[in-house]
Scaffold this motif. Sequence first.
Motif, mmCIF file in Angstrom:
data_model
loop_
_atom_site.group_PDB
_atom_site.id
_atom_site.type_symbol
_atom_site.label_atom_id
_atom_site.label_comp_id
_atom_site.label_asym_id
_atom_site.label_seq_id
_atom_site.Cartn_x
_atom_site.Cartn_y
_atom_site.Cartn_z
ATOM 1 N N SER A 1 108.519 -10.660 -80.322
ATOM 2 C CA SER A 1 108.301 -11.776 -79.258
ATOM 3 C C SER A 1 109.614 -12.322 -79.023
ATOM 4 C CB SER A 1 107.183 -12.907 -79.582
ATOM 5 O OG SER A 1 107.708 -13.456 -80.659
ATOM 6 N N SER A 2 109.743 -13.218 -77.973
ATOM 7 C CA SER A 2 110.745 -13.983 -77.662
ATOM 8 C C SER A 2 111.346 -14.810 -79.032
ATOM 9 C CB SER A 2 110.753 -14.703 -76.452
ATOM 10 O OG SER A 2 109.843 -16.018 -76.812
ATOM 11 N N THR B 1 116.617 -16.629 -75.214
ATOM 12 C CA THR B 1 115.288 -16.409 -74.564
ATOM 13 C C THR B 1 114.236 -17.510 -74.626
ATOM 14 O OG1 THR B 1 114.663 -15.429 -76.911
ATOM 15 C CG2 THR B 1 115.108 -13.720 -75.383
ATOM 16 N N TRP C 1 105.490 -19.371 -78.879
ATOM 17 C CA TRP C 1 106.459 -19.275 -79.648
ATOM 18 C C TRP C 1 106.343 -19.840 -81.023
ATOM 19 C CZ3 TRP C 1 109.008 -23.392 -82.275
ATOM 20 C CH2 TRP C 1 108.428 -24.490 -82.120
ATOM 21 N N SER D 1 125.126 -13.636 -74.066
ATOM 22 C CA SER D 1 124.043 -13.188 -73.287
ATOM 23 C C SER D 1 124.318 -12.426 -72.223
ATOM 24 C CB SER D 1 122.991 -14.514 -73.222
ATOM 25 O OG SER D 1 122.772 -14.974 -74.346
ATOM 26 N N TYR E 1 115.789 -8.343 -75.832
ATOM 27 C CA TYR E 1 114.467 -8.632 -75.101
ATOM 28 C C TYR E 1 114.152 -8.097 -73.608
ATOM 29 C CZ TYR E 1 110.139 -11.506 -74.197
ATOM 30 O OH TYR E 1 108.792 -11.844 -73.879
ATOM 31 N N ASP F 1 117.291 -8.535 -71.127
ATOM 32 C CA ASP F 1 117.966 -9.508 -71.841
ATOM 33 C C ASP F 1 118.777 -9.035 -73.332
ATOM 34 O OD1 ASP F 1 117.491 -11.422 -69.799
ATOM 35 O OD2 ASP F 1 116.017 -12.071 -71.026
ATOM 36 N N HIS G 1 112.779 -6.479 -79.047
ATOM 37 C CA HIS G 1 111.759 -7.392 -79.272
ATOM 38 C C HIS G 1 110.794 -7.696 -77.750
ATOM 39 C CE1 HIS G 1 113.404 -9.058 -83.097
ATOM 40 N NE2 HIS G 1 114.543 -8.450 -82.374
ATOM 41 N N GLY G 2 111.002 -7.082 -76.914
ATOM 42 C CA GLY G 2 110.262 -7.212 -75.726
ATOM 43 C C GLY G 2 109.014 -6.036 -75.385
ATOM 44 N N ASN H 1 113.025 -12.601 -81.405
ATOM 45 C CA ASN H 1 114.228 -12.148 -80.813
ATOM 46 C C ASN H 1 115.367 -13.262 -81.101
ATOM 47 O OD1 ASN H 1 116.073 -10.409 -78.813
ATOM 48 N ND2 ASN H 1 116.166 -12.589 -77.930
#
Length: 312
Positions: free
Chosen positions: A66-67, A197, A233, A82, A147, A150, A59-60, A70
């Motif tokens: 995007s976050s 995220t 977001w 995480s 991401y 992450d 997703h990155g 994600n």
Amino acid sequence: MTNKMSKTGARYRTARIPKGGGRFREIIIPGEEMRKDLRLFFLEIRDQMIARCNARVVHGFMPGRSSVTNASYHAGYRYTLSMDLVSFFDAVTREHLQGIIRDFVLDRVLIDNVAKQGLSTSPMLANLAAVEMDKMLLEMGVRYTRYADDLTFSGDSAETILELKETVPAIVSRCGFEVNQKKTRTQGWRAGRRIITGLAVDHLVQETRKNKRKRRAAEHQGHEGGAGGLMHWWKSPRIYCPVCNQKLPWVRVLTQLVQHVTFAHYVPQPRSRRNARDYDSLLEVHGGIVDYTAVYDAILADVFVHKMTRER
């Protein structure tokens, strides 16, 4: 700050940015010659990334991800683990990328055989380098997304999540990366919303109070750019048209997007046009966020089929 010289002058310079706690992050600032190389090979590397990376996992730096997307994949689960990778870009070496990107290109987008932070191609190269790691982690039997550096795992069994704390670092190590144990974090549904995220996640994905305060302060002070970034977001992701490489917002009516990508370029005959409802049925929703990945995959497949038909 240091300079690395080439025959035509400084190919790049190195800057150190404070991270806090007396630590620094090293950033590469490319010179004009290197910028030309990066622009020249950007699309080639991006196309390889789109073709090889799993958009449901990565997703990155991926078009349309995007976050937010994600975090949305972890909505509704009880527990989340995480993890963070140590010096992600510096861990991406030529060995990770050989056979995927041409050696001629790697010579121009790597520094000392490493994808250094600060170069526009490095995030995409990092995603390509992590493909095998993503495949192995996807087989762990829980929801997994990444991401950038992450890593996020979610499931309904606390025992399974705890087991991952032991097994994931070994898998990551086999793939040439390292987990930062200090940043490993577990979250449970009983403690309230999980933060993934930077977003609050339960059965939906929502803006955190911290983000709201920052956004309102930026709006009050007239910092439109900052406020816009903090509201990213909330907005629909954007994708690249697979034909003309134009960046399009998903927020457009689906019919217009389908017409642009599939009909206008390859199927001018009205009788050949596919109904937009065929694509609409492929939409997925995670945590209140609409995921268009399946739609995009179908459009890419249609474009390929029509290309082959026209070439015949």
